[in-house]
Design a protein around this motif. Structure first.
Motif, PDB file in Angstrom:
ATOM      1  N   VAL A 212       0.964  -1.262   0.018  1.00  0.00           N
ATOM      2  CA  VAL A 212      -0.036  -0.035  -0.174  1.00  0.00           C
ATOM      3  C   VAL A 212       1.036   1.265  -0.066  1.00  0.00           C
ATOM      4  O   VAL A 212       1.767   1.510   0.872  1.00  0.00           O
ATOM      5  N   SER A 213       0.409   2.032  -0.927  1.00  0.00           N
ATOM      6  CA  SER A 213       1.268   3.249  -0.986  1.00  0.00           C
ATOM      7  C   SER A 213       0.361   4.468  -1.576  1.00  0.00           C
ATOM      8  O   SER A 213      -0.165   4.409  -2.606  1.00  0.00           O
ATOM      9  N   PRO A 214      -0.147   5.375  -0.787  1.00  0.00           N
ATOM     10  CA  PRO A 214      -1.063   6.239  -1.106  1.00  0.00           C
ATOM     11  C   PRO A 214      -0.697   7.197  -2.377  1.00  0.00           C
ATOM     12  O   PRO A 214       0.318   7.579  -2.520  1.00  0.00           O
ATOM     13  N   GLY A 215      -1.989   7.161  -3.177  1.00  0.00           N
ATOM     14  CA  GLY A 215      -1.700   7.969  -4.391  1.00  0.00           C
ATOM     15  C   GLY A 215      -1.296   7.068  -5.466  1.00  0.00           C
ATOM     16  O   GLY A 215      -1.479   7.357  -6.762  1.00  0.00           O
ATOM     17  N   HIS A 258       4.939   7.585  -1.312  1.00  0.00           N
ATOM     18  CA  HIS A 258       4.383   7.572  -0.117  1.00  0.00           C
ATOM     19  C   HIS A 258       4.317   6.455   0.840  1.00  0.00           C
ATOM     20  O   HIS A 258       3.670   5.620   0.356  1.00  0.00           O
ATOM     21  N   THR A 259       4.634   6.571   1.953  1.00  0.00           N
ATOM     22  CA  THR A 259       4.545   5.598   3.157  1.00  0.00           C
ATOM     23  C   THR A 259       3.018   5.840   3.815  1.00  0.00           C
ATOM     24  O   THR A 259       2.958   7.023   4.419  1.00  0.00           O
ATOM     25  N   PRO A 260       2.328   5.034   3.902  1.00  0.00           N
ATOM     26  CA  PRO A 260       0.953   5.162   4.298  1.00  0.00           C
ATOM     27  C   PRO A 260       0.969   5.489   6.045  1.00  0.00           C
ATOM     28  O   PRO A 260       2.076   4.699   6.495  1.00  0.00           O
ATOM     29  N   GLU A 261       0.232   6.242   6.449  1.00  0.00           N
ATOM     30  CA  GLU A 261      -0.084   6.499   7.833  1.00  0.00           C
ATOM     31  C   GLU A 261      -0.587   5.024   8.560  1.00  0.00           C
ATOM     32  O   GLU A 261      -1.416   4.554   8.010  1.00  0.00           O
ATOM     33  N   ASP A 262      -0.440   5.044   9.709  1.00  0.00           N
ATOM     34  CA  ASP A 262      -1.036   3.855  10.459  1.00  0.00           C
ATOM     35  C   ASP A 262      -2.482   4.017  10.495  1.00  0.00           C
ATOM     36  O   ASP A 262      -3.262   2.731  10.331  1.00  0.00           O
ATOM     37  N   ALA A 263      -3.231   5.312  10.274  1.00  0.00           N
ATOM     38  CA  ALA A 263      -4.659   5.124  10.274  1.00  0.00           C
ATOM     39  C   ALA A 263      -5.242   4.491   8.992  1.00  0.00           C
ATOM     40  O   ALA A 263      -6.040   3.973   9.022  1.00  0.00           O
ATOM     41  N   LEU A 264      -4.368   4.738   7.926  1.00  0.00           N
ATOM     42  CA  LEU A 264      -4.894   3.927   6.668  1.00  0.00           C
ATOM     43  C   LEU A 264      -4.908   2.570   6.762  1.00  0.00           C
ATOM     44  O   LEU A 264      -5.655   1.809   6.408  1.00  0.00           O
ATOM     45  N   ALA A 269      -7.210  -2.884   7.508  1.00  0.00           N
ATOM     46  CA  ALA A 269      -7.511  -4.158   8.009  1.00  0.00           C
ATOM     47  C   ALA A 269      -8.847  -4.087   8.706  1.00  0.00           C
ATOM     48  O   ALA A 269      -9.402  -5.234   8.492  1.00  0.00           O
ATOM     49  N   ASP A 270      -9.629  -3.129   8.998  1.00  0.00           N
ATOM     50  CA  ASP A 270     -10.955  -2.974   9.620  1.00  0.00           C
ATOM     51  C   ASP A 270     -11.894  -3.359   8.542  1.00  0.00           C
ATOM     52  O   ASP A 270     -12.719  -4.306   8.689  1.00  0.00           O
ATOM     53  N   SER A 271     -11.553  -3.014   7.316  1.00  0.00           N
ATOM     54  CA  SER A 271     -12.630  -3.183   6.150  1.00  0.00           C
ATOM     55  C   SER A 271     -12.640  -4.569   5.888  1.00  0.00           C
ATOM     56  O   SER A 271     -13.438  -5.452   5.307  1.00  0.00           O
ATOM     57  N   CYS A 272     -11.317  -5.431   6.079  1.00  0.00           N
ATOM     58  CA  CYS A 272     -11.207  -6.978   5.774  1.00  0.00           C
ATOM     59  C   CYS A 272     -12.238  -7.426   6.816  1.00  0.00           C
ATOM     60  O   CYS A 272     -12.692  -8.459   6.490  1.00  0.00           O
TER      61      CYS A 272
END
Ligand code: SF4
Ligand code: SF4
Length: 282
Positions: A212-215, A258-264, A269-272
């Motif tokens: 996962v890399s935002p953008g 970009h490295t993703p934030e913990d929140a993303l 993981a929650d959506s899984c």
């Protein structure tokens, strides 16, 4: 690379013990060569086979490289593993590659057999060498070990039932939606959902992985589609969500990724979990 007995594969590295390449403690064979060119590749030096251009020979400080009859030779006993050759190679390759038969690769793992649950072949892309895999998998089974593959999803397993039969478990990368493949893996014809479904229905899929890399692509939509497919076919499959990190990545790519934030990662993981899929974010 020395001549070897077939079926053989160019081997970049053999790890006698790993706990991140399938279930339990495993030995891992990393083959050289990949048919993708992922923008975030963490080991770009594994992508291509050496063309013996000789450029790296000049920079080796240990005299471990030489050019003999137009072919680069590597002496592991002299190598200081300084990586100068990898840094200078203009072909995303490595001179530290050996052509090994399945039997030769297994012989190197033999001392660790009492301590491991199984063997995994990773890469590079292991499915470029299906005959090597079948032979190596058969040798693993003869020794009472499980045989796993780590693949980028480019192989049509439905056309090779023999390989699927001998393989005990598969770790599969899902890198993007097919429509984004030209940007992410720099290849076209990425039919990943069909491969994912074939493997999930076969009962051989152990783990799916997405970096996962935002953008770079819409991770929320991709992860949701993968989870729906897993939930419909084999809910026991786990999903590893891998945070992009710049270590090892080519500088020009690292400058724009970009490295993703913990929140993303937590949201993914929650959506899984809401889809009934077990996910780990790393
Ligand atoms: S890593 Fe490459 S450059 Fe460094 S000593 Fe070994 S062969 Fe030579
Ligand atoms: S590893 Fe790269 S630089 Fe060295 S000989 Fe092969 S292609 Fe040339």
């Amino acid at each position: 690379m020395p001549a070897s007995v077939k079926p053989a594969a160019p081997v970049n590295r053999i790890l006698r013990s790993s706990i991140v390449d399938g279930p339990g403690n495993r030995a891992v064979v990393f083959v050289q060569g990949c048919n993708f060119n992922c923008v975030y590749c963490h080991n770009p030096e594994t992508q291509n086979l050496c063309s013996s251009c000789g450029i790296c020979v000049e920079v080796c400080p240990a005299g471990a490289l030489s050019l003999e009859r137009g072919e680069v030779r590597w002496r592991s006993d002299r190598c200081a593993f300084c990586d100068a050759c990898l840094t200078i190679c203009p072909h995303t390759s490595s001179p530290r590659v050996r052509l090994l038969s399945a039997a030769e690769a297994m012989a190197e793992i033999e001392p660790s057999l009492p301590f491991i649950r199984g063997v995994t072949v990773s890469g590079g892309e292991c499915t470029l060498y299906p005959d090597f895999l079948k032979s190596f998998g058969s040798l693993a089974h003869e020794r009472g070990k499980t045989f796993f593959l780590d693949t980028n999803g480019s192989y049509d397993f439905s056309a090779d039932p023999e390989l699927l039969e001998i393989t005990d478990g598969i770790m599969l990368d899902v890198k993007s939606f097919p429509a984004e493949a030209e940007r992410v893996i720099r290849r076209s014809g990425y039919d990943i959902f069909s491969v994912l479904e074939t493997l999930a229905r076969s009962g051989k899929l152990y783990e799916v992985r997405t970096v996962v890399s935002p953008g770079l692509f819409d991770a929320t939509a991709l992860v949701d589609q993968v989870c729906r497919l897993i939930a419909d076919t084999d809910p026991a499959v786990r999903y590893k969500l891998i945070r992009y990190r710049p270590a090892g990545v080519r500088p020009e790519a690292a400058a724009v990724l970009h490295t993703p934030e913990d929140a993303l990662m937590e949201r993914l993981a929650d959506s899984c979990a809401r889809r009934g899929v077990s996910a780990i974010a790393v």
